[in-house]
Scaffold this motif. Structure first.
Motif, PDB file in Angstrom:
ATOM      1  N   PRO A 211     148.430  70.606  77.993  1.00 29.44           N
ATOM      2  CA  PRO A 211     149.467  69.684  77.481  1.00 29.44           C
ATOM      3  C   PRO A 211     150.346  69.176  78.619  1.00 29.44           C
ATOM      4  CG  PRO A 211     150.046  71.959  76.983  1.00 29.44           C
ATOM      5  CD  PRO A 211     148.643  71.987  77.535  1.00 29.44           C
ATOM      6  N   LEU A 212     150.968  68.046  78.390  1.00 33.23           N
ATOM      7  CA  LEU A 212     151.883  67.445  79.361  1.00 33.23           C
ATOM      8  C   LEU A 212     153.197  67.153  78.657  1.00 33.23           C
ATOM      9  CD1 LEU A 212     152.466  66.157  82.151  1.00 33.23           C
ATOM     10  CD2 LEU A 212     151.548  64.013  81.229  1.00 33.23           C
ATOM     11  N   SER A 213     154.271  67.614  79.240  1.00 32.85           N
ATOM     12  CA  SER A 213     155.591  67.413  78.644  1.00 32.85           C
ATOM     13  C   SER A 213     156.439  66.542  79.557  1.00 32.85           C
ATOM     14  CB  SER A 213     156.289  68.751  78.421  1.00 32.85           C
ATOM     15  OG  SER A 213     155.540  69.573  77.558  1.00 32.85           O
ATOM     16  N   LEU A 214     157.322  65.768  78.982  1.00 36.32           N
ATOM     17  CA  LEU A 214     158.225  64.897  79.730  1.00 36.32           C
ATOM     18  C   LEU A 214     159.626  65.073  79.195  1.00 36.32           C
ATOM     19  CD1 LEU A 214     158.788  62.599  81.746  1.00 36.32           C
ATOM     20  CD2 LEU A 214     158.272  60.987  79.880  1.00 36.32           C
ATOM     21  N   LEU A 215     160.538  65.365  80.079  1.00 32.54           N
ATOM     22  CA  LEU A 215     161.938  65.546  79.701  1.00 32.54           C
ATOM     23  C   LEU A 215     162.728  64.349  80.187  1.00 32.54           C
ATOM     24  CD1 LEU A 215     164.125  67.437  78.505  1.00 32.54           C
ATOM     25  CD2 LEU A 215     164.367  68.433  80.799  1.00 32.54           C
ATOM     26  N   LEU A 216     163.386  63.654  79.294  1.00 31.41           N
ATOM     27  CA  LEU A 216     164.163  62.460  79.631  1.00 31.41           C
ATOM     28  C   LEU A 216     165.641  62.771  79.480  1.00 31.41           C
ATOM     29  CD1 LEU A 216     164.227  59.429  80.345  1.00 31.41           C
ATOM     30  CD2 LEU A 216     164.114  58.952  77.883  1.00 31.41           C
ATOM     31  N   MET A 217     166.406  62.519  80.538  1.00 29.91           N
ATOM     32  CA  MET A 217     167.850  62.794  80.495  1.00 29.91           C
ATOM     33  C   MET A 217     168.611  61.537  80.899  1.00 29.91           C
ATOM     34  SD  MET A 217     168.129  66.605  82.210  1.00 29.91           S
ATOM     35  CE  MET A 217     167.476  66.026  83.770  1.00 29.91           C
ATOM     36  N   ASP A 218     169.815  61.446  80.425  1.00 28.19           N
ATOM     37  CA  ASP A 218     170.678  60.321  80.772  1.00 28.19           C
ATOM     38  C   ASP A 218     171.960  60.887  81.371  1.00 28.19           C
ATOM     39  OD1 ASP A 218     171.565  57.778  81.092  1.00 28.19           O
ATOM     40  OD2 ASP A 218     172.217  57.513  79.016  1.00 28.19           O
ATOM     41  N   VAL A 219     172.535  60.147  82.259  1.00 26.19           N
ATOM     42  CA  VAL A 219     173.787  60.564  82.903  1.00 26.19           C
ATOM     43  C   VAL A 219     174.931  59.782  82.284  1.00 26.19           C
ATOM     44  CG1 VAL A 219     175.058  60.761  85.065  1.00 26.19           C
ATOM     45  CG2 VAL A 219     172.578  61.078  85.039  1.00 26.19           C
ATOM     46  N   ASP A 220     175.916  60.490  81.739  1.00 25.28           N
ATOM     47  CA  ASP A 220     177.049  59.827  81.103  1.00 25.28           C
ATOM     48  C   ASP A 220     177.852  59.019  82.113  1.00 25.28           C
ATOM     49  OD1 ASP A 220     176.348  60.912  78.690  1.00 25.28           O
ATOM     50  OD2 ASP A 220     177.699  62.643  78.870  1.00 25.28           O
ATOM     51  N   CYS A 221     178.248  57.840  81.698  1.00 23.24           N
ATOM     52  CA  CYS A 221     179.149  56.984  82.497  1.00 23.24           C
ATOM     53  C   CYS A 221     178.562  56.602  83.860  1.00 23.24           C
ATOM     54  CB  CYS A 221     180.498  57.673  82.698  1.00 23.24           C
ATOM     55  SG  CYS A 221     181.348  58.128  81.169  1.00 23.24           S
ATOM     56  N   PHE A 222     177.231  56.571  83.969  1.00 22.82           N
ATOM     57  CA  PHE A 222     176.624  56.233  85.265  1.00 22.82           C
ATOM     58  C   PHE A 222     176.840  54.767  85.627  1.00 22.82           C
ATOM     59  CE2 PHE A 222     173.117  55.457  88.259  1.00 22.82           C
ATOM     60  CZ  PHE A 222     173.358  56.498  89.154  1.00 22.82           C
ATOM     61  N   LYS A 223     177.134  53.933  84.595  1.00 22.88           N
ATOM     62  CA  LYS A 223     177.399  52.518  84.855  1.00 22.88           C
ATOM     63  C   LYS A 223     178.598  52.349  85.782  1.00 22.88           C
ATOM     64  CE  LYS A 223     178.217  48.100  82.545  1.00 22.88           C
ATOM     65  NZ  LYS A 223     179.323  47.736  83.431  1.00 22.88           N
ATOM     66  N   LEU A 224     179.577  53.214  85.633  1.00 29.02           N
ATOM     67  CA  LEU A 224     180.748  53.151  86.513  1.00 29.02           C
ATOM     68  C   LEU A 224     180.345  53.408  87.963  1.00 29.02           C
ATOM     69  CD1 LEU A 224     183.808  52.900  86.871  1.00 29.02           C
ATOM     70  CD2 LEU A 224     183.992  55.351  86.376  1.00 29.02           C
ATOM     71  N   TYR A 225     179.419  54.351  88.173  1.00 31.66           N
ATOM     72  CA  TYR A 225     178.906  54.649  89.525  1.00 31.66           C
ATOM     73  C   TYR A 225     178.177  53.432  90.087  1.00 31.66           C
ATOM     74  CZ  TYR A 225     176.731  57.409  93.264  1.00 31.66           C
ATOM     75  OH  TYR A 225     176.328  57.898  94.475  1.00 31.66           O
ATOM     76  N   ASN A 226     177.342  52.815  89.220  1.00 31.40           N
ATOM     77  CA  ASN A 226     176.616  51.620  89.646  1.00 31.40           C
ATOM     78  C   ASN A 226     177.567  50.489  90.017  1.00 31.40           C
ATOM     79  OD1 ASN A 226     174.069  52.628  89.422  1.00 31.40           O
ATOM     80  ND2 ASN A 226     173.710  51.851  87.352  1.00 31.40           N
ATOM     81  N   ASP A 227     178.566  50.289  89.172  1.00 23.47           N
ATOM     82  CA  ASP A 227     179.494  49.184  89.425  1.00 23.47           C
ATOM     83  C   ASP A 227     180.320  49.409  90.681  1.00 23.47           C
ATOM     84  OD1 ASP A 227     178.586  48.013  87.124  1.00 23.47           O
ATOM     85  OD2 ASP A 227     180.238  48.741  85.858  1.00 23.47           O
TER      86      ASP A 227
END
Length: 234
Positions: A211-227
């Motif tokens: 089997p192959l598993s994929l874990l997807l995570m998001d970083v809160d408020c990362f848009k502020l870092y990008n901006d």
């Protein structure tokens, strides 16, 4: 022709193993190790008309190794019998020196005894000349051995340059691969790397039937870092 004696500090433009082909000017340079002035003058006179050959001499065996390492000749003429040393012992010293290990050595001897010739070649001599030599022949031998030694230096310099170029190319390729697979903003692996790695693991899972598993995570408020710091490049 240029000359130097024990009392002079002149340094010839002799070849150096560390020099590159592009910058090194190779010249023939002969160093005579002999305590007899008559021999010194005979060889000096023979070499004098040769404007592309530098001539140097040393009359003391105790100074021979240091003199040779300092002037870096393309050929050494070594007297077989000297008052304070065995000429073959000096040949062995040259062969043990990092700077002189490959410099051609012509042994000058008053005897044509085969056993002594054998010992000379076993000690590391490249040639053996009896002192009743013709100077025209001796100069020809000096040129022959000097040319062979310079060819060796040029070959080694070419190999060194090629090796250095290969190292630089490998470093450039490694850096290019890093930049290709790295996000410019965060410094972590980018989408391109993820796609390649995901394909590799997918094929592995199919091959191994695992089997192959994929874990997807998001970083809160990362848009502020990008901006603030700019959007990722990859």
């Amino acid at each position: 022709m240029s000359t130097s004696g024990p009392e002079q500090s002149h340094q010839p433009s002799a070849p150096s193993p560390q020099s590159t082909i592009a910058t090194q000017e190779y010249r023939f340079s002969v160093l005579l190790i002999d305590d007899q002035l008559v021999v010194q003058e005979k060889i000096r006179s023979a070499v004098r008309p040769e404007t592309d050959i530098d001539f140097h001499f040393c009359g003391k065996a105790a100074d021979a190794l240091a003199k040779a390492e300092a002037c870096r000749p393309t050929v050494i003429l070594q007297d077989l019998v000297m008052p304070d040393a065995d000429g073959l012992d000096l040949v062995r010293q040259y062969r043990s020196s990092t700077l002189l290990a490959n410099v051609p050595v012509i042994v000058l001897s008053s005897t044509d005894e085969p056993l002594i010739k054998k010992d000379a070649f076993l000690a590391g001599a490249n040639d053996y000349v009896v002192k009743s030599y013709d100077t025209i022949e001796l100069v020809a031998r000096i040129r022959y051995h000097s040319r062979s030694y310079i060819n060796l230096l040029q070959r080694d310099a070419a190999y060194a340059a090629l090796h250095e170029s290969q190292k630089q190319l490998e470093a450039s390729n490694a850096e290019l691969k890093r930049l290709t697979h790295t996000d410019g903003l965060t410094g972590i692996a980018n989408r391109r790397y993820f796609d390649d790695y995901m394909k590799q693991e997918w094929l592995r899972a199919q091959r191994d039937k695992t089997p192959l598993s994929l874990l997807l995570m998001d970083v809160d408020c990362f848009k502020l870092y990008n901006d603030t710091y700019g959007h990722p490049a990859g």
